[in-house]
Design a protein around this motif. Structure first.
Motif, PDB file in Angstrom:
ATOM      1  N   TRP A  24       0.818  -1.211   0.000  1.00 26.09           N
ATOM      2  CA  TRP A  24       0.000   0.000   0.000  1.00 26.09           C
ATOM      3  C   TRP A  24       0.856   1.267   0.000  1.00 26.09           C
ATOM      4  O   TRP A  24       0.516   2.276  -0.627  1.00 26.09           O
ATOM      5  CB  TRP A  24      -0.932   0.049   1.207  1.00 26.09           C
ATOM      6  N   THR A  25       1.962   1.197   0.721  1.00 29.19           N
ATOM      7  CA  THR A  25       2.841   2.363   0.786  1.00 29.19           C
ATOM      8  C   THR A  25       3.352   2.720  -0.610  1.00 29.19           C
ATOM      9  O   THR A  25       3.341   3.890  -1.016  1.00 29.19           O
ATOM     10  CB  THR A  25       4.028   2.060   1.729  1.00 29.19           C
ATOM     11  N   MET A  26       3.771   1.712  -1.335  1.00 28.71           N
ATOM     12  CA  MET A  26       4.251   1.939  -2.705  1.00 28.71           C
ATOM     13  C   MET A  26       3.126   2.488  -3.594  1.00 28.71           C
ATOM     14  O   MET A  26       3.357   3.359  -4.431  1.00 28.71           O
ATOM     15  CB  MET A  26       4.755   0.620  -3.307  1.00 28.71           C
ATOM     16  N   LEU A  27       1.921   1.966  -3.405  1.00 26.67           N
ATOM     17  CA  LEU A  27       0.815   2.398  -4.269  1.00 26.67           C
ATOM     18  C   LEU A  27       0.361   3.821  -3.930  1.00 26.67           C
ATOM     19  O   LEU A  27      -0.067   4.572  -4.811  1.00 26.67           O
ATOM     20  CB  LEU A  27      -0.348   1.403  -4.183  1.00 26.67           C
ATOM     21  N   ILE A  28       0.462   4.208  -2.662  1.00 34.41           N
ATOM     22  CA  ILE A  28       0.170   5.597  -2.299  1.00 34.41           C
ATOM     23  C   ILE A  28       1.197   6.522  -2.952  1.00 34.41           C
ATOM     24  O   ILE A  28       0.846   7.573  -3.513  1.00 34.41           O
ATOM     25  CB  ILE A  28       0.171   5.777  -0.766  1.00 34.41           C
ATOM     26  N   LEU A  29       2.462   6.126  -2.911  1.00 31.50           N
ATOM     27  CA  LEU A  29       3.496   6.938  -3.554  1.00 31.50           C
ATOM     28  C   LEU A  29       3.263   7.024  -5.066  1.00 31.50           C
ATOM     29  O   LEU A  29       3.434   8.072  -5.683  1.00 31.50           O
ATOM     30  CB  LEU A  29       4.885   6.356  -3.272  1.00 31.50           C
ATOM     31  N   ARG A  30       2.871   5.909  -5.663  1.00 26.81           N
ATOM     32  CA  ARG A  30       2.535   5.919  -7.098  1.00 26.81           C
ATOM     33  C   ARG A  30       1.440   6.952  -7.374  1.00 26.81           C
ATOM     34  O   ARG A  30       1.577   7.796  -8.270  1.00 26.81           O
ATOM     35  CB  ARG A  30       2.044   4.529  -7.530  1.00 26.81           C
ATOM     36  N   ASP A  31       0.367   6.886  -6.595  1.00 27.09           N
ATOM     37  CA  ASP A  31      -0.744   7.818  -6.812  1.00 27.09           C
ATOM     38  C   ASP A  31      -0.311   9.265  -6.599  1.00 27.09           C
ATOM     39  O   ASP A  31      -0.737  10.163  -7.329  1.00 27.09           O
ATOM     40  CB  ASP A  31      -1.909   7.484  -5.872  1.00 27.09           C
TER      41      ASP A  31
END
Lengths: 155, 155
Positions: A24-31
């Motif tokens: 999730w941390t990576m996907l928040i950064l992606r967004d």
């Protein structure tokens, strides 16, 4: 952050993953890199539970990858903006995207293009040598321990 | 692999993280890129429980990032070697290492150097444009949806 110590603690990959080694941390950064900043934007994009999103945003703010900005005294809303440290995760996410494009494409191919805003050309990521300027492959990459680590026990 | 579907399934970062978005998996790939290949080598390097290591190696073999090679009929040992697909995770790990070197250094600095085997110079990672050859920063990077995704609902 993950609540325990890891044996190879001197490794920078290991240290990085203590902060960003969670999906999730990576996907928040992606967004965030794609321009999202409001809590509701992240929640809708990720389909993530509110309490989990709150915890991950708090972590990312606490570690200085995001900064929380209040919209003003009249509003209770706030936005989460990438810091320079957060933006510097861009190369990690670029590399993950290209690996996924190549090895786990959708039936319609890669979902996003990587284009140069200047000329519209395709952008790629590579390694090169600062001394001779040559492009470097993994086979041509040496990863020796730094002198401080080669001659004394790891701390 | 993580036992559930993720909403933004058309994203290649999300797809990648379904396979490699787990700390141990990344660290096994790191060790494999550094030359480790035997089960015991991974176990000692990572301080990982045997059953967890077995599961992660099975995943990585099943997804084709590693291949298990038996040492011969007289031996029960085997080695785990990176495939081309596994080696192509190199840029992800390189980027994670550099981010960790920068933002979570040890008291002695970065543990490993990244040197060009050819000339000994420092190796760096960057984005550049295949059309005009310019180096591209994140600010100069456009990430539009590919045409197949811009004009139809995501599958």
């Amino acid at each position: 952050v993950l609540g325990r110590e890891y044996p190879d603690e001197t490794c920078s990959i290991s240290r990085s993953l203590e902060i960003v080694g969670e999906r999730w941390t990576m996907l928040i950064l992606r967004d965030a890199l794609l321009g999202l900043s409001a809590f509701e934007e992240f929640r809708e994009s990720l389909g993530i539970a509110t309490n989990v999103l709150t915890a991950r945003l708090k972590l990312l703010c606490g570690e200085g990858l995001l900064v929380r900005v209040h919209d003003g005294e009249a509003s209770q809303r706030s936005h989460y903006l990438l810091t320079e440290k957060g933006r510097e995760m861009g190369p990690v996410l670029f590399a993950l995207m290209k690996w996924g494009d190549r090895h786990y494409p959708t039936q319609h191919g890669a979902p996003r293009l990587t284009l140069h805003a200047g000329c519209g050309g395709e952008v790629v990521q590579s390694l090169h040598c600062l001394a001779c300027g040559e492009r470097v492959t993994l086979e041509g990459l040496d990863l020796p321990l730094a002198p401080a680590f080669a001659h004394q026990p790891a701390d």
